[in-house]
Design an enzyme around this catalytic site. Structure first.
Site, PDB file in Angstrom:
ATOM      1  N   GLU A  55      24.368  68.594  74.492  1.00 32.44           N
ATOM      2  CA  GLU A  55      23.767  69.165  75.697  1.00 32.44           C
ATOM      3  C   GLU A  55      23.755  70.694  75.730  1.00 32.44           C
ATOM      4  O   GLU A  55      22.834  71.284  76.288  1.00 32.44           O
ATOM      5  CB  GLU A  55      24.522  68.638  76.933  1.00 32.44           C
ATOM      6  CG  GLU A  55      24.446  67.143  77.133  1.00 32.44           C
ATOM      7  CD  GLU A  55      23.056  66.677  77.494  1.00 32.44           C
ATOM      8  OE1 GLU A  55      22.300  67.465  78.104  1.00 32.44           O
ATOM      9  OE2 GLU A  55      22.706  65.520  77.167  1.00 32.44           O
ATOM     10  N   SER A  84      44.854  17.410 117.833  1.00 38.47           N
ATOM     11  CA  SER A  84      46.266  17.243 118.185  1.00 38.47           C
ATOM     12  C   SER A  84      47.101  18.480 117.868  1.00 38.47           C
ATOM     13  O   SER A  84      48.235  18.593 118.321  1.00 38.47           O
ATOM     14  CB  SER A  84      46.845  16.037 117.451  1.00 38.47           C
ATOM     15  OG  SER A  84      46.215  14.847 117.901  1.00 38.47           O
TER      16      SER A  84
END
Length: 810
Positions: free
Chosen positions: A91, A472
């Site tokens: 780069e 229940s």
């Protein structure tokens, strides 16, 4: 005579000088125009990397990650020198020599500007010039104005940041495709390991991606990525960053990249989604990009146990009710069967379920069938691992037991497979759903939460969103209300038919027990552990629905929509409660009468550990000091110490009441509907089963350190089956989970609180007995309601039913 300059030379010099001056003035004008539009270079010193939200358990295990960007910051000192050379050689090879702008690059750009009529078609920017673009400062359009801004800003950045700071920032923000930003994130994304563990070929591959992150990464564009990788290696060789041998070996290496999602330490998608919603409500979408870390109350070990227990329990239910057939069927000819690569790739269109893989049946034999998995691997499934697959007819009916593989599968079937100890087995994704929630009774912290079988294909959280009839499992709260009203565990109630008559109704209501059995006079304790519906209804008739509704609201229930009839006694009708609410309510019995606040979020921090906000919740504590009411006033040292003590949760029921109900719920496990849990071989656990109209099955149970609720049912309220109860669907899941949760936890002994007395009673009448009666049993009583021994005649026997008017309920 003095020689006079030729007029044409003078003209040329004036033109050149004018051009230079004009250029300088133009550049100065452009600078003065653009400079105010540029950000302050100092801001690049304090760039906050856009990192996703990470959600962790209380013990630091990664549970989930949210955000479009995957960023894992890394310091320059931890970046391998070879990777730095790959970046610089490719780069910006003169990075440490120029002042932000490479003159050669600038000349190339100027040439392109002229040749392309104001548009720059190729890159060549320095690393410093690329920073603003990668941070989103400028658009990506390659036009002169953007390039000039990059040049000006690069010069400013170079004056504010050192070369190492610029390079480190670049390495952490450059895009690498696949949502990976920064080299460290890219290393984990493509290779599943940190940058420091990559080889030369892999580092060169990464260094070549930023030129075209989307089209040029090794997944989307492998050929392009390979060429670019070799260009990087060639430039590294030209700069003598690597040897010829290193170069040749790396160039010859195959592509080894594939997408690696960050592996979670403990998957907890329903729990993490709850946390995400909390944070979105407080911070908005900023939470996805700010690099925040959320800490939850989840215990990673318990969460893993919950995941496994619920999944296996739902699979057991599903297998009991039969095989619903293949996922799909493909008509295959001999040519199609020959192309296994194409067939394997076609499997990607079918959904993935936890612990399962889709596969294509390609051959069926007498003792096994052969299937092709999506990785183009063929496996054989023996008949023994598919014998369970009796054809599903309806929830209560299955077809005959298969005798050979052809009874179950055919060539072309798409089926699900599951790897077990014996090999690959036929499987299917359950249609049934379930939820498990475990809450710390002391502070309400959610320690484990699973809201369904599979979050990917169904995000509905049945643990927190699914209000269902508790059945229940609601009876303990009714019985607690009865104790508060003066009923005792020894109180006798008639287990016999009830007939509810209403002039406004054309028919009468005749509730019944499971199995339609009646036991006559029954003690309250026995009625609870045997889960007798008709006794619960008579308890409600005795104490009144109004009292029960007022009382049960103490457990955190919103009773606005609760019925004011006998359905209230058995958890039916319009009652709708989530598993999280049930676990929290049962925690009140576990902690001695305090109502804790269920919560899952603990704190939010930044990447550097700074606490953004932290939540605190009251705790169940009898002996804790109460903090000052006004914490804003100036406090002395003693008051400051008191203020640091967590707030105390409200006491909502008498500790004596909680103790007696706890003893009754322990009997549910010792001798009642929850006796399967005796396999845990502990005397310090309690709980209650729940079943409602065959549509919802529950088990709610607890230890002093953990209250856990398990629910099983269909999302559309379809029946579970005539033989499915709270004792055989959710209870085994609860047992599997609690076996792990209580491993190594010593047994606890609950102390009998003052005001509770123990007396010997007759098990048949519930009345106190004289000393020496051989079959007498012990019972607990609130002191003020303890009966006195008085010789009485034998209890009358019962025959027939009892008629009740609706007004009797109130």
């Amino acid at each position: 005579m003095t020689a006079q300059p030729r007029p044409n030379l003078v003209t040329i010099m004036w033109v050149l000088w004018t051009g230079v001056c004009g250029a300088v003035l133009t550049l100065a004008g452009v600078f003065l125009y653009l400079n105010p539009q540029l950000p302050d270079a100092e801001s690049y010193r304090h760039v906050r990397l856009e990192t996703p939200l990470r959600v962790f358990s209380a013990d630091g295990a990664l549970m989930a990650e949210y955000g479009e960007r995957r960023t894992i910051p890394v310091s320059l000192a931890d970046v391998p020198p070879l990777f730095i050379r790959a970046i610089l050689d490719t780069e910006d090879k003169r990075f440490y020599e120029h002042g932000g702008v490479d003159l050669i690059t600038l000349m190339n750009s100027a040439f392109e500007l002229v040749m392309n009529f104001g548009e720059i078609t190729r890159g060549g920017s320095t690393i410093t010039m690329q920073l603003p673009r990668n941070l989103g400062t400028f658009s990506l359009d390659q036009v002169f104005i953007r390039k000039f801004k990059e040049i000006l800003l690069a010069l400013k950045i170079e004056r504010q940041l050192s070369k190492d700071q610029i390079l480190e920032l670049y390495i952490n923000v450059v895009p690498f495709g696949k949502r990976a930003y920064g080299a460290q994130a890219a290393a984990f994304t493509y290779y599943g390991k940190p940058l420091s563990e990559l080889n030369l070929a892999q580092m060169a591959m990464l260094a070549g991606i930023p030129q075209a992150p989307t089209a040029g990464n090794p997944i989307n564009g492998p050929e392009r990525a390979l060429k670019r990788r070799n260009v990087v290696l060639a430039r590294m060789r030209e700069q003598n960053s690597i040897t010829e041998g290193d170069y040749q070996a790396a160039v010859s290496a195959p592509i080894s990249a594939r997408v690696h999602e960050r592996e979670l330490d403990v998957p907890a998608p329903h729990a993490a989604e709850w946390v995400r919603q909390i944070l979105i409500s407080r911070l908005g979408t900023e939470v996805y990009t700010g690099g925040f870390e959320a800490t939850t109350t989840i215990d990673a070990r318990l969460q893993g146990a919950a995941n496994l227990a619920l999944r296996e329990g739902l699979l057991r239910y599903d297998r009991r009710h039969g095989y619903r057939g293949p996922v799909a069927h493909l008509e295959l000819g001999d040519e199609a069967l020959a192309d296994t690569v194409e067939l394997a790739s076609s499997l990607t269109q079918f959904p993935l379920y936890p612990g399962m893989e889709p596969a294509l049946v390609i051959a069926v034999g007498d003792t096994a069938f052969t299937a092709l998995k999506n990785d183009n691997v063929q496996v054989e499934i023996p008949f023994e691992l598919m014998r369970w697959a009796r054809r599903y007819v309806d929830v209560d009916t299955r077809g005959p037991t298969p005798t050979k593989p052809a009874d179950v599968v055919a060539v072309g079937d798409i089926v699900n497979l599951r790897e077990v100890a014996e090999g690959w087995a036929l499987a299917q994704s359950p249609a049934i759903q379930g939820a498990l929630v475990a809450v710390n009774p002391t502070d309400g912290a959610v320690r484990a939460l699973v809201g369904g079988y599979d979050f990917i294909n169904n995000q509905y959280n049945h643990a927190t969103q699914g209000g269902r009839q508790p059945g229940s499992g609601f009876k303990p709260f009714v019985y607690s209300a009865a104790l508060d009203a003066g009923v005792t565990p020894a109180s006798m109630f008639m287990d016999a038919p009830l007939v509810f008559e209403d002039e406004n109704l054309e028919t009468t209501y005749r509730p019944k027990n499971d199995g339609e059995r009646f036991n006559g006079p029954t003690r309250l304790r026995e009625a609870l552990y045997r889960s007798i519906n008709l006794v619960s209804m008579r308890v409600l008739l005795t104490v009144g629905a109004g009292h029960v509704l007022d009382y049960v609201s103490r457990f955190g229930f919103d009773t606005t929509e609760f019925p004011r009839n006998t359905q209230l006694a058995i958890g039916g009708g319009t009652i709708a409660i989530t598993p999280l609410q049930m676990a929290t309510a049962y925690a009140t019995f576990a902690n001695g009468g305090f109502l804790v606040t269920p919560h899952i979020f603990e704190k939010l921090t930044t990447l550097d550990g700074e606490v953004v906000f932290e939540d605190h919740y009251p705790i169940a504590c009898d002996s804790c000091p109460t903090p000052p009411v006004d914490v804003n006033e100036e406090l002395n040292e003693e008051e400051e110490l008191a203020a640091a003590v967590p707030a105390v949760a409200p006491r909502v029921i008498d500790p004596r009441n909680a103790f007696i109900v706890d003893s009754m719920l322990r009997d549910v496990i010792k001798r009642g509907t929850g006796r399967r849990a005796r396999s845990l071989e502990r005397d310090d656990i309690a709980g209650k089963t729940g079943t409602t109209n065959e549509a919802d099955n529950w088990f709610n149970g607890y230890h002093a350190t953990l209250a856990t609720t398990v629910w099983v049912g269909f999302s559309d309220h379809s029946p579970l089956g005539a033989n499915e109860y709270g004792s055989n669907s959710p209870l085994p899941i609860w047992i599997d989970f609690m076996k792990v949760a209580l491993d190594g936890v010593p047994e606890t002994v609950r102390q009998q609180p003052p005001g509770v007395v123990t007396m010997k009673i007759d098990p048949r009448s519930g009345e106190p007995v004289p000393p020496g009666q051989s079959d007498a049993i012990s019972e607990y009583f609130l002191a003020e309601y303890a009966p006195k021994y008085q010789p009485k005649e034998q209890m009358p026997t019962f025959n027939g039913s009892e008629s009740v008017k609706p007004t009797d309920i109130f």
